[in-house]
Design an enzyme around this catalytic site. Structure first.
Site, mmCIF file in Angstrom:
data_model
loop_
_atom_site.group_PDB
_atom_site.id
_atom_site.type_symbol
_atom_site.label_atom_id
_atom_site.label_comp_id
_atom_site.label_asym_id
_atom_site.label_seq_id
_atom_site.Cartn_x
_atom_site.Cartn_y
_atom_site.Cartn_z
ATOM 1 N N ASP A 1 9.532 6.901 30.306
ATOM 2 C CA ASP A 1 9.411 5.907 29.383
ATOM 3 C C ASP A 1 9.497 4.590 30.230
ATOM 4 O O ASP A 1 10.537 4.295 30.895
ATOM 5 C CB ASP A 1 10.308 5.934 28.151
ATOM 6 C CG ASP A 1 10.315 4.640 27.222
ATOM 7 O OD1 ASP A 1 9.200 3.740 27.271
ATOM 8 O OD2 ASP A 1 11.159 4.303 26.722
ATOM 9 N N HIS B 1 14.417 0.779 23.849
ATOM 10 C CA HIS B 1 14.027 1.198 25.145
ATOM 11 C C HIS B 1 15.005 1.101 26.390
ATOM 12 O O HIS B 1 15.545 0.092 26.214
ATOM 13 C CB HIS B 1 12.591 0.758 25.421
ATOM 14 C CG HIS B 1 11.617 1.148 24.259
ATOM 15 N ND1 HIS B 1 10.807 2.563 24.561
ATOM 16 C CD2 HIS B 1 11.137 0.702 23.315
ATOM 17 C CE1 HIS B 1 9.987 2.221 23.608
ATOM 18 N NE2 HIS B 1 10.093 1.312 22.855
#
Length: 550
Positions: free
Chosen positions: A190, A363
């Site tokens: 990611d 994130h």
């Protein structure tokens, strides 16, 4: 010749959202995630964007299953559209599975959903898929360790390293370290927040900020956040209970997620804290909390309706403190700003992104990525889940961590990466792209329709209606001119008269040249009228000539 492992992203590269990755070896395929993307400003009227499924449909006999990393729309939103084309098992953790079931009920679809837990391994075809617990802004998120005939591939899904998560369940760094020691062929990671230095904020810090905003507040508190962020919802409810407030919930997705999370045991709501909004009306404002949808300023969301006086049960006043506990998704900044301004106009106190520690991203930031890379030590590295700037920055971070730049692959949607146990290279392409969903139509809005919508939005439309004789092509009545989004007819008499004269002149000219073909007459009218309007107004409306034959 030995088979190669193919990894193909059908979404999630050079874009935010629409995440979908295909793993293929010989006659076996698995799919990781099936997400939607959100329409940009150029996609007039489009509700959502899904990946092009052509390659999956073509190879549906090979597909052994769909593996979901977590329950966010950009990872599960396209599941119903995939299942209309392909009937395969879906593997997901409990909350993710519950959210998928809700979504399939809306679409009146049934599916073979198999619930798994972090730590479990599923064997399907030539793939063994292990689920590894990670932290993210939704509970039950996992990374996938995929054992293939050529080596182990780890796909992180969306993740962060939160050492003080709300549920106390820290990311399983130990497992990543163990797999790293055994040898990892490739890591797909990611990239969303890789541009941000340092570490991401712990979710628990947001709880502390919320507590400070609840303490000594005499106003009604309205909180909006992502409906799927059950840990954030839990913290809001905890604060409400601590300060003796009742909690009402508004917005369909928020109500659904809350109900599901309580049923599955992901949330613990103190008895008597939740209350129906209608029953809360008579209570003092200082005893009320409302949790609502609308953190992205979505039109028709509950917060939007409150801001623009369209909510049946909640009217915003100067006795309200509105907390927007979310950051704007790229592209949504204007809509969020519009709602914030309208809330201010109603006299409300608005707490949003400018306030410290009111939102924590799900994130990882740069230092967390470095830690993950140092634990896994992959031979090959593929940054995913981000725009080009995110992918390039992640590639640079990986190179700083000692990964050979020749072994870092920045791919694109539709590109095939072929792996052997010792090599990796970009080879050909497969069909890929954006399929637009508008209402119940899937894919029927294409580039031509979008171009027309853009044209209409920018310049408006002129419809020219004439009645002509089928015998000699003479003009019987008209031209009648209808304007939509171009000029207000009642205030443009001279222009309307001029248009009628140009159309009449164009039709007479065709008759003089013995042109009786309707298509040619329409084309002549369109061309002449377009030239006239550009000369007069410097605008190019869409022109639709309509000839009625009498």
């Amino acid at each position: 010749m030995a088979e190669k492992l193919k990894i193909i992203a059908l979404g999630g590269l050079n874009e935010i959202g629409k995440n979908m990755t295909v793993y293929e070896y010989g006659g076996h395929m698995i799919v990781v995630d099936a997400g939607i993307g959100f329409p940009d400003d150029e996609m007039y009227g489009v509700d959502m964007v899904i990946p092009d499924l052509t390659y999956l449909v073509k190879n549906k006999e090979k597909i052994r299953g769909i593996f979901l990393t977590h329950g966010h729309e950009d990872h599960i939103g396209a599941v119903p559209y995939v299942l209309r084309e392909i009937n395969v098992p879906i593997y997901a953790t409990r909350l993710t599975a519950g959210l998928v079931r809700l979504k399939l009920e809306e679409h009146r679809l049934k599916a073979d959903i198999r619930t798994v837990e972090a730590g479990q391994t599923i064997q399907t075809g030539c793939f063994k898929v292990e689920f590894i617990h990670v932290n993210h802004s939704i509970a039950d998120s996992v990374a996938l360790a995929i054992r293939t005939p050529v080596g182990l591939v780890i796909q992180t899904g969306d993740f962060k390293i939160d050492t003080t998560p709300i549920d106390g369940d820290v990311i399983d760094l130990t497992r990543f370290g163990e797999l790293g020691k055994r040898g990892v062929l490739a890591l797909l990671s990611d990239s969303t927040n890789v541009e941000k230095p340092g570490y991401s904020l712990s979710e628990r810090k947001v709880g502390e900020s919320l507590d400070g905003l609840f303490k000594d507040c005499q106003k009604r508190i309205i909180v909006t956040t992502f409906a799927s962020n059950v840990h954030r919802l839990q913290q809001v409810i905890n604060c409400a209970a601590k300060y003796g407030r009742k909690v009402g919930v508004t917005g369909r997705s928020m109500e659904n997620v809350l109900k599901l999370s309580i049923e599955l045991g992901y949330m613990d709501v103190p008895e008597g804290t939740l209350m129906d909004l209608t029953r809360m009306k008579g209570m003092p404002k200082s005893k009320q909390v409302i949790i609502t949808t609308g953190s992205q300023g979505e039109a028709m969301s509950a917060l939007y309706r409150m801001a623009f006086s369209g909510h049946r049960q909640v009217e915003i006043t100067n006795e309200d403190r509105v907390i927007i506990s979310a950051s704007a998704i790229p592209g949504n900044e204007k809509t969020v700003s519009r709602v914030v301004n309208e809330l201010y106009c109603k006299g409300a106190e608005v707490i949003y992104s400018e306030y410290p520690e009111i939102h924590a991203s799900g994130h990882a930031c740069q230092e967390e990525h470095k830690l993950m890379l140092s634990l896994i030590k992959p031979k090959f590295f593929v940054p995913v889940h981000g725009e080009q700037r995110h992918l390039q920055t992640h590639a640079r971070v990986a190179a700083e961590m000692g990964i050979n730049p020749k072994n870092i692959i920045i791919s694109d949607i539709g590109r095939v990466i072929e792996f052997s146990s010792k090599s990796a290279k970009l080879t050909g392409t497969v069909p890929s792209g954006k399929v637009l969903v508008d209402g119940t139509g899937v894919g029927d809005v294409g580039s031509v329709v979008l171009r027309d919508r853009k044209h209409l939005a920018q310049d408006g439309m002129i419809v020219v209606v004439v009645s002509m004789s089928s015998e000699d092509g003479s003009l019987i009545s008209g031209p009648d001119i209808v304007s939509r989004g171009f000029v207000y007819v009642k205030e443009a008499d001279d222009l309307m008269s001029g248009m009628k004269a140009v159309v009449t002149d164009a039709i007479d000219g065709c008759a003089a040249r013995n042109i009786s073909d309707w298509a040619t007459i329409k084309s002549t009218v369109k061309s002449r009228l377009s030239d006239y309007l550009y000369r007069k107004t410097k605008r190019n409306p869409m022109i639709l000539p309509v000839i009625m034959e009498i």
